[in-house]
Design an enzyme around this catalytic site. Structure first.
Site, PDB file in Angstrom:
ATOM      1  CE  LYS A 300      -4.136  -1.379  -0.353  1.00  0.00           C
ATOM      2  NZ  LYS A 300      -3.771  -1.990  -1.636  1.00  0.00           N
ATOM      3  CE1 TYR A 394      -1.903  -7.445  -1.962  1.00  0.00           C
ATOM      4  CE2 TYR A 394      -2.559  -7.398  -4.269  1.00  0.00           C
ATOM      5  CZ  TYR A 394      -1.587  -7.582  -3.297  1.00  0.00           C
ATOM      6  OH  TYR A 394      -0.295  -7.889  -3.668  1.00  0.00           O
TER       7      TYR A 394
HETATM    8  P1  RFL Z   1      10.487   8.300  -1.235  1.00  0.00           P
HETATM    9  O1  RFL Z   1      10.479   7.268  -2.309  1.00  0.00           O
HETATM   10  O2  RFL Z   1      11.171   7.996   0.038  1.00  0.00           O
HETATM   11  O3  RFL Z   1      11.129   9.623  -1.881  1.00  0.00           O
HETATM   12  C1  RFL Z   1      11.456  10.759  -1.097  1.00  0.00           C
HETATM   13  C2  RFL Z   1      12.553  11.530  -1.788  1.00  0.00           C
HETATM   14  O4  RFL Z   1      12.855  12.704  -1.012  1.00  0.00           O
HETATM   15  C3  RFL Z   1      14.266  12.875  -0.967  1.00  0.00           C
HETATM   16  N1  RFL Z   1      14.638  13.686   0.214  1.00  0.00           N
HETATM   17  C4  RFL Z   1      15.013  14.983   0.150  1.00  0.00           C
HETATM   18  N2  RFL Z   1      15.144  15.824  -0.884  1.00  0.00           N
HETATM   19  C5  RFL Z   1      15.588  17.091  -0.621  1.00  0.00           C
HETATM   20  N3  RFL Z   1      15.917  17.530   0.636  1.00  0.00           N
HETATM   21  C6  RFL Z   1      15.783  16.715   1.694  1.00  0.00           C
HETATM   22  N4  RFL Z   1      16.089  17.142   2.923  1.00  0.00           N
HETATM   23  C7  RFL Z   1      15.320  15.379   1.482  1.00  0.00           C
HETATM   24  N5  RFL Z   1      15.098  14.323   2.298  1.00  0.00           N
HETATM   25  C8  RFL Z   1      14.676  13.305   1.513  1.00  0.00           C
HETATM   26  C9  RFL Z   1      14.808  11.453  -0.901  1.00  0.00           C
HETATM   27  O5  RFL Z   1      16.155  11.388  -1.324  1.00  0.00           O
HETATM   28  C10 RFL Z   1      13.857  10.726  -1.847  1.00  0.00           C
HETATM   29  O6  RFL Z   1      14.331  10.700  -3.187  1.00  0.00           O
HETATM   30  O7  RFL Z   1       9.002   8.748  -0.878  1.00  0.00           O
HETATM   31  P2  RFL Z   1       7.683   8.873  -1.812  1.00  0.00           P
HETATM   32  O8  RFL Z   1       8.021   9.584  -3.095  1.00  0.00           O
HETATM   33  O9  RFL Z   1       6.595   9.392  -0.949  1.00  0.00           O
HETATM   34  O10 RFL Z   1       7.358   7.370  -2.256  1.00  0.00           O
HETATM   35  C11 RFL Z   1       6.921   6.419  -1.329  1.00  0.00           C
HETATM   36  C12 RFL Z   1       7.326   5.009  -1.771  1.00  0.00           C
HETATM   37  O11 RFL Z   1       8.721   5.013  -2.049  1.00  0.00           O
HETATM   38  C13 RFL Z   1       6.988   3.940  -0.706  1.00  0.00           C
HETATM   39  O12 RFL Z   1       5.758   4.221  -0.110  1.00  0.00           O
HETATM   40  C14 RFL Z   1       6.908   2.523  -1.312  1.00  0.00           C
HETATM   41  O13 RFL Z   1       8.133   2.113  -1.834  1.00  0.00           O
HETATM   42  C15 RFL Z   1       6.454   1.504  -0.247  1.00  0.00           C
HETATM   43  N6  RFL Z   1       6.491   0.110  -0.727  1.00  0.00           N
HETATM   44  C16 RFL Z   1       5.435  -0.397  -1.475  1.00  0.00           C
HETATM   45  N7  RFL Z   1       4.390   0.378  -1.808  1.00  0.00           N
HETATM   46  C17 RFL Z   1       3.388  -0.109  -2.614  1.00  0.00           C
HETATM   47  O14 RFL Z   1       2.431   0.635  -2.890  1.00  0.00           O
HETATM   48  N8  RFL Z   1       3.408  -1.381  -3.119  1.00  0.00           N
HETATM   49  C18 RFL Z   1       4.429  -2.243  -2.839  1.00  0.00           C
HETATM   50  O15 RFL Z   1       4.452  -3.350  -3.361  1.00  0.00           O
HETATM   51  C19 RFL Z   1       5.495  -1.779  -1.949  1.00  0.00           C
HETATM   52  N9  RFL Z   1       6.528  -2.555  -1.646  1.00  0.00           N
HETATM   53  C20 RFL Z   1       7.569  -0.713  -0.390  1.00  0.00           C
HETATM   54  C21 RFL Z   1       7.562  -2.069  -0.872  1.00  0.00           C
HETATM   55  C22 RFL Z   1       8.640  -0.250   0.381  1.00  0.00           C
HETATM   56  C23 RFL Z   1       9.689  -1.094   0.693  1.00  0.00           C
HETATM   57  N10 RFL Z   1      10.758  -0.565   1.470  1.00  0.00           N
HETATM   58  C24 RFL Z   1      12.127  -0.724   1.167  1.00  0.00           C
HETATM   59  C25 RFL Z   1      10.471   0.388   2.507  1.00  0.00           C
HETATM   60  C26 RFL Z   1       8.610  -2.912  -0.560  1.00  0.00           C
HETATM   61  C27 RFL Z   1       9.659  -2.445   0.253  1.00  0.00           C
HETATM   62  C28 RFL Z   1      10.747  -3.418   0.592  1.00  0.00           C
HETATM   63  C1  PHB Z   2       7.292  -6.203  -4.366  1.00  0.00           C
HETATM   64  O1  PHB Z   2       8.308  -5.544  -4.088  1.00  0.00           O
HETATM   65  O2  PHB Z   2       7.171  -6.805  -5.435  1.00  0.00           O
HETATM   66  C2  PHB Z   2       6.187  -6.282  -3.377  1.00  0.00           C
HETATM   67  C3  PHB Z   2       6.382  -5.828  -2.091  1.00  0.00           C
HETATM   68  C4  PHB Z   2       5.341  -5.919  -1.168  1.00  0.00           C
HETATM   69  C5  PHB Z   2       4.135  -6.494  -1.553  1.00  0.00           C
HETATM   70  C6  PHB Z   2       3.940  -6.939  -2.841  1.00  0.00           C
HETATM   71  C7  PHB Z   2       4.971  -6.834  -3.765  1.00  0.00           C
HETATM   72  O3  PHB Z   2       3.124  -6.637  -0.638  1.00  0.00           O
END
Ligand code: RFL
Ligand code: PHB
Length: 406
Positions: A300, A394
């Protein structure tokens, strides 16, 4: 000191900032993005893989959908392996035709970056010392350093898209913000490899050894996760150790099909539920991970970022194209209603699917909590109504429209 002026100053070039910037530019609204790291660094973060239809439609509205439509995989269902039984959540049939798209966050980000540079829109990568000023005044500004120069960026509004560790959220006075947080007593170790995935649909696995997820990026690229201890360091996990542990957590048929290979990326992510209320202060609006974090179990995080962007871009369209400045006051309440549903769903899925070794709250022993969750999962997976509840969330709840300003 160099001075810049724009309508909307965006902090952060992650998916939230880039998508907002693109949508605004399509409506003729000027914006400049300030990012702390390089574009290569942003693209090196391997994160989300599952996009809700609302997100996909927004990317289409931004006109950056060509590669996504060509390469993204439509998933009509996913599987849960729990208590030695495999259950399919048939998203399409349970939701009246909805599905999700499997397309990596890295790819969306790359597409958005390319579109932004083709449109000649300014992004200041590798900027430091960013501070927000006069947030409640009619002309707020950002100060920062970029390429050895000091800058001031004067604007009408600031979009804080700078993720969980950014500076926007903490620029809201402490006495005006309420933060809700739960840190889970485990993390996810993720591995990306150019090997054919074990299955066409995702498999979420609850086992005695802990949670595992078999996900994918394409027919030739796999993404796997296993629940790990918070004390684990990624260097302690060789690729061989990862594959061996994963194999023990997959259903037997999938384990037999598992093709291993060298990792392209391997990292540990802690799991957290977090919400900051309100999501706006003066002319500052928090978007995506800057305001809220979910454990990835419900897929999410990125999708909630997208619904924030949908609401905020519609607000700015009204402000600039219809002269309705009053509607900005609606942002936080609309965004938070959807955020809390995503938080609840992700918390629920995480509780049901992980192994808990330490106490979850003061009242329940971990074994008792697990027993409740075992029964909860059993109940939902063994009734159509239960599976429908899971499927509806979902694929994503609907986006809320703005009210007409009075
Ligand atoms: P981001 O991607 O963290 O980007 C924020 C940006 O801000 C920059 N920044 C700054 N810039 C200028 N000055 C400052 N002081 C700053 N401080 C920070 C950073 O360098 C960065 O480039 O946030 P944004 O854009 O809100 O995006 C959010 C998503 O990245 C995150 O919610 C998702 O990746 C979460 N997530 C998943 N979401 C889904 O909807 N479906 C998924 O399947 C899913 N799988 C996941 C995930 C997150 C994961 N991790 C590693 C936390 C799986 C994983 C493993
Ligand atoms: C993915 O990174 O592919 C991913 C992560 C979290 C989920 C589903 C897919 O729940």
């Amino acid at each position: 000191m160099k001075k810049l002026t724009t309508q909307v100053a965006i902090i952060g070039a992650g998916p939230s900032g880039l998508l907002l910037g693109q949508l605004l530019a399509r409506q003729g609204i000027e914006n400049i993005i300030i990012e702390r790291v390089s574009s290569e660094y942003v693209l090196g973060r391997i994160r989300a893989g599952i996009l809700e239809q609302g997100f996909v439609e927004l990317v289409r509205r931004a006109g950056v959908n060509k590669r996504m439509d060509r390469e993204g995989e439509v998933h009509d269902g996913f599987l849960i392996w729990a208590n030695d039984k495999l259950t399919r959540i048939d998203l399409k049939n349970l939701t009246g035709g909805k599905s999700v798209l499997c397309y990596g966050q890295t790819e969306i980000t790359r597409d958005l970056m390319e579109a932004r540079s083709e449109s000649g829109l300014l992004t200041c990568y590798e900027s430091s010392e960013l501070e927000l000023h006069d947030i409640t005044a009619s002309k707020p500004y950002l100060s920062f350093e970029h390429a050895g120069e000091k800058y001031e960026l004067l604007c009408d509004y600031i979009a804080g898209c700078d993720g969980f560790h950014g500076v926007s959220r903490t620029s809201i006075p402490e006495n005006l913000r309420k933060e809700h947080e739960r840190v889970y007593p485990f993390g996810w170790l993720g591995l990306l490899a150019d090997t054919p995935p074990v299955n066409e649909e995702l498999i979420y696995c609850k086992t005695q050894r802990g949670f595992a997820l078999a996900s994918r990026r394409s027919a030739t690229r796999s993404r796997y996760y296993i629940q790990c201890s918070l004390e684990d360091r990624v260097e302690q996990w060789s690729d061989t150790a990862f594959w061996e542990e994963l194999k023990q957590r997959l259903p037997p048929d999938a384990a037999d099909k598992l093709v291993t290979g060298p990792s392209i990326e391997k990292s540990i992510a802690p799991l957290r539920s977090f919400v900051c209320e309100p999501m706006q202060y003066g002319n500052l609006f928090l978007v995506g991970d800057a305001a809220h974090i979910v454990p990835p179990t419900g897929a999410k995080g990125l999708n909630l970022a997208a619904s924030d962007v949908a609401t905020l871009s519609t607000i700015f369209e009204r402000v600039y194209n219809e002269g309705d400045k009053q509607c900005t006051g609606q942002y936080s309440a609309i965004a938070l209603r959807r955020v809390w549903h995503g938080e609840r769903f992700s918390w629920w899925m995480s509780n049901m699917l992980h192994r808990f070794d330490t106490a979850v709250d003061n009242a329940l022993a971990p074994q008792t909590f697990e027993r409740f969750m075992h029964s909860e999962l059993d109940f939902y997976l063994n009734s159509d109504a239960g599976k429908r509840v899971m499927a509806q969330q979902y694929v994503g709840l609907p986006y809320e429209s703005l009210r007409v300003s009075s």
